[in-house]
Design a protein around this motif. Structure first.
Motif, PDB file in Angstrom:
ATOM      1  N   ARG A 124       0.939  -1.230  -0.042  1.00  0.00           N
ATOM      2  CA  ARG A 124      -0.100  -0.041   0.096  1.00  0.00           C
ATOM      3  C   ARG A 124       0.869   1.331  -0.152  1.00  0.00           C
ATOM      4  O   ARG A 124       0.322   2.337  -0.216  1.00  0.00           O
ATOM      5  N   ALA A 125       2.095   1.205   0.225  1.00  0.00           N
ATOM      6  CA  ALA A 125       3.049   2.400   0.197  1.00  0.00           C
ATOM      7  C   ALA A 125       3.302   2.599  -1.369  1.00  0.00           C
ATOM      8  O   ALA A 125       3.659   3.694  -1.616  1.00  0.00           O
ATOM      9  N   SER A 126       3.021   1.568  -2.203  1.00  0.00           N
ATOM     10  CA  SER A 126       3.155   2.000  -3.630  1.00  0.00           C
ATOM     11  C   SER A 126       2.369   3.193  -4.079  1.00  0.00           C
ATOM     12  O   SER A 126       1.141   3.344  -3.578  1.00  0.00           O
ATOM     13  N   PRO A 240       2.440   9.933  -2.011  1.00  0.00           N
ATOM     14  CA  PRO A 240       3.523   9.175  -1.834  1.00  0.00           C
ATOM     15  C   PRO A 240       4.900  10.179  -2.433  1.00  0.00           C
ATOM     16  O   PRO A 240       4.551  10.608  -3.651  1.00  0.00           O
ATOM     17  N   ALA A 241       5.787  10.360  -1.739  1.00  0.00           N
ATOM     18  CA  ALA A 241       6.954  10.986  -2.252  1.00  0.00           C
ATOM     19  C   ALA A 241       6.810  12.730  -2.074  1.00  0.00           C
ATOM     20  O   ALA A 241       7.917  13.380  -2.296  1.00  0.00           O
ATOM     21  N   ALA A 242       5.697  12.991  -1.562  1.00  0.00           N
ATOM     22  CA  ALA A 242       5.567  14.514  -1.412  1.00  0.00           C
ATOM     23  C   ALA A 242       6.358  14.908  -0.050  1.00  0.00           C
ATOM     24  O   ALA A 242       6.217  14.333   0.662  1.00  0.00           O
ATOM     25  N   PHE A 298       8.150  17.246  -4.504  1.00  0.00           N
ATOM     26  CA  PHE A 298       8.453  15.758  -4.463  1.00  0.00           C
ATOM     27  C   PHE A 298      10.034  15.565  -4.474  1.00  0.00           C
ATOM     28  O   PHE A 298      10.735  15.970  -5.228  1.00  0.00           O
ATOM     29  N   LYS A 299      10.411  14.565  -3.649  1.00  0.00           N
ATOM     30  CA  LYS A 299      11.622  13.973  -3.747  1.00  0.00           C
ATOM     31  C   LYS A 299      11.869  12.950  -4.846  1.00  0.00           C
ATOM     32  O   LYS A 299      11.084  12.518  -5.487  1.00  0.00           O
ATOM     33  N   PRO A 300      13.432  12.481  -4.881  1.00  0.00           N
ATOM     34  CA  PRO A 300      13.406  11.753  -6.227  1.00  0.00           C
ATOM     35  C   PRO A 300      13.055  10.477  -5.571  1.00  0.00           C
ATOM     36  O   PRO A 300      13.396   9.978  -4.619  1.00  0.00           O
ATOM     37  N   SER A 302      12.822   6.383  -4.487  1.00  0.00           N
ATOM     38  CA  SER A 302      13.834   6.048  -4.044  1.00  0.00           C
ATOM     39  C   SER A 302      14.480   4.467  -4.775  1.00  0.00           C
ATOM     40  O   SER A 302      15.634   4.135  -4.450  1.00  0.00           O
ATOM     41  N   SER A 303      13.638   3.968  -5.499  1.00  0.00           N
ATOM     42  CA  SER A 303      14.016   2.833  -6.311  1.00  0.00           C
ATOM     43  C   SER A 303      14.873   3.190  -7.287  1.00  0.00           C
ATOM     44  O   SER A 303      14.393   3.916  -8.265  1.00  0.00           O
ATOM     45  N   ILE A 304      16.074   3.031  -7.191  1.00  0.00           N
ATOM     46  CA  ILE A 304      16.981   3.277  -8.274  1.00  0.00           C
ATOM     47  C   ILE A 304      17.879   2.260  -8.727  1.00  0.00           C
ATOM     48  O   ILE A 304      18.129   1.166  -7.784  1.00  0.00           O
ATOM     49  N   HIS A 326      10.211   1.169 -12.459  1.00  0.00           N
ATOM     50  CA  HIS A 326      10.144   2.252 -11.622  1.00  0.00           C
ATOM     51  C   HIS A 326      10.218   3.647 -12.348  1.00  0.00           C
ATOM     52  O   HIS A 326      10.720   3.647 -13.499  1.00  0.00           O
ATOM     53  N   ASP A 327       9.625   4.623 -11.671  1.00  0.00           N
ATOM     54  CA  ASP A 327       9.546   6.082 -12.275  1.00  0.00           C
ATOM     55  C   ASP A 327      11.054   6.663 -12.035  1.00  0.00           C
ATOM     56  O   ASP A 327      11.316   6.790 -10.919  1.00  0.00           O
ATOM     57  N   PRO A 328      11.605   7.211 -13.046  1.00  0.00           N
ATOM     58  CA  PRO A 328      12.878   8.058 -12.700  1.00  0.00           C
ATOM     59  C   PRO A 328      12.533   9.162 -12.105  1.00  0.00           C
ATOM     60  O   PRO A 328      13.463   9.975 -11.505  1.00  0.00           O
TER      61      PRO A 328
END
Ligand SMILES: Cc1cc2nc3c(=O)[nH]c(=O)nc-3n(C[C@H](O)[C@H](O)[C@H](O)COP(=O)(O)O)c2cc1C
Length: 359
Positions: A124-126, A240-242, A298-300, A302-304, A326-328
């Motif tokens: 659910r964090a996705s 998420p990521a805000a 928004f942060k970058p 984290s999945s890189i 993942h989204d860059p």
């Protein structure tokens, strides 16, 4: 448990990234609002993955089904239930992180909080969950239409690349003219090139989404804990990521004098207006009739793909090279999510305002 949002126009979202499906139940939507799957689908299509090479290649059609609450293309006033199947989950890509925590993703915190296995796809964090918010936002948008309230969000900066956008005239058409969803045609290509370069380097990048809300009447927002700006901030920070919110001048206001920041009132054509809009359309938590201007940082993501040190579930040091899709950069796909969260807050407050006014 934090899965519901709103007081009168209330949504409850459900579903995990790699589960069978996702959905949302909307309670409190008035009857006789025009609503079809097309209204919802066109918003979902802006958020869905696999749209272009700036976003994650996960192939989800995000086909919406309306299970309840709508009859003959109008809302019934009963709970509206919306359903989206997950079609392209690929748990094998997540094998490596079954026993390792991705740095700065929610794997560690969810694992400690719920004491359940690390879910492939982030559970659910996705940001997969945000599809349900966009679907609910499309319903809210239908209601806001009858109040002539219009919400437009766009990518305002990608790291150091800053757009220049006229908030009075920017439209959805300008925003959607480029894959990066930046209406400044002079800088949008720079943003696209930069995200592509960062993606090739197996890294990620963040930035700012800005939004303008036009047509909000004076008086929307409730003192003291449910101020309009407070509720917008909560709604947008739940994406998420805000990582940051600014209303009007935001942090810039700390650098201004009162004489510079004050928005001078004047009266013209039967209307009270302000000469400037440093407040961003909200004063004392209540809309003042000017456009509401809000930014979300928004942060970058984290999945890189770069190899990074981390620890495993037994606290042993290890390393991780994330192989999943993942989204860059989350910004282009987050634009409709920002609009949806704003639409949900405004709809809730507009409905609550009907209870505040004297009949
Ligand atoms: C539209 C959108 C797409 C996202 N895609 C990814 C992604 O592909 N990879 C990733 O690590 N994070 C992605 N995120 C962000 C994560 O979901 C988020 O960073 C994570 O749940 C941790 O939460 P936090 O950053 O809010 O603390 C995305 C966010 C949004 C809004």
């Amino acid at each position: 448990m934090g899965n519901s949002f709103g007081k009168l126009f209330q949504i409850t979202t459900w579903g995990e990234s790699h589960g069978t499906a996702l959905g949302v139940v909307i309670d409190g939507c008035p009857s006789n609002i025009p609503l079809t799957t097309t209204h919802i689908q066109q918003e979902l299509d802006r958020r869905k993955p696999g749209q272009n090479n700036l976003v994650t290649p996960r192939e989800e059609s995000d086909q919406i089904s309306i299970l309840s609450g709508v009859y003959q293309d109008k809302t019934l006033g009963t709970p509206i239930s919306l359903f989206i199947a997950n079609k392209d989950a690929n748990p094998s890509e997540y094998k490596e992180i079954q026993n390792k925590y991705r740095p700065s993703h929610a794997d560690y915190t969810y694992h400690k909080k719920f004491n359940t296995p690390i879910l492939s796809g982030g559970g659910r964090a996705s940001a997969r969950e945000t599809a349900t918010r966009v679907a609910a936002g499309a319903v809210a948008k239908q209601l806001l239409r009858s109040f002539n309230i219009d919400v437009v969000a766009w990518v305002d900066s990608v790291r150091h690349i800053q757009a220049s956008v006229n908030t009075d005239h920017v439209s959805r058409e300008h925003v959607d003219a480029t894959t990066v969803r930046c209406p400044d045609s002079a800088v949008s290509q720079q943003m696209i090139d930069y995200i592509s370069t960062i993606k090739k380097q197996k890294d990620s990048v963040g930035g700012v989404i800005k939004a303008v809300i036009r047509g909000v009447p004076v008086g929307i927002g409730n003192p003291v804990f449910d101020k309009l700006d407070a509720d917008l901030a909560k709604a947008l920070m739940s994406i998420p990521a805000a990582k940051a919110i600014a209303i009007g001048e935001g942090y810039q206001s700390t650098q201004m004098l009162g004489s510079e920041h004050n928005d001078i009132l004047y009266y013209k054509d039967d209307k009270v207006r302000t000469k400037t809009n440093h407040a961003g359309g909200i004063v004392g938590g209540i809309s003042n009739g000017e456009s509401i201007i809000i930014s979300v940082g928004f942060k970058p993501p984290s999945s890189i793909g770069k190899t990074q040190p981390t620890i495993d579930l037994d606290n042993n040091e290890t390393s991780l090279t994330f192989q999943g899709r993942h989204d860059p950069c989350v910004l282009p796909r987050a634009v409709p999510v920002v609009e949806a969260m704003i639409q949900l807050v405004l709809t809730d407050h507009i409905l609550r305002q009907q209870c505040n006014t004297t009949f």
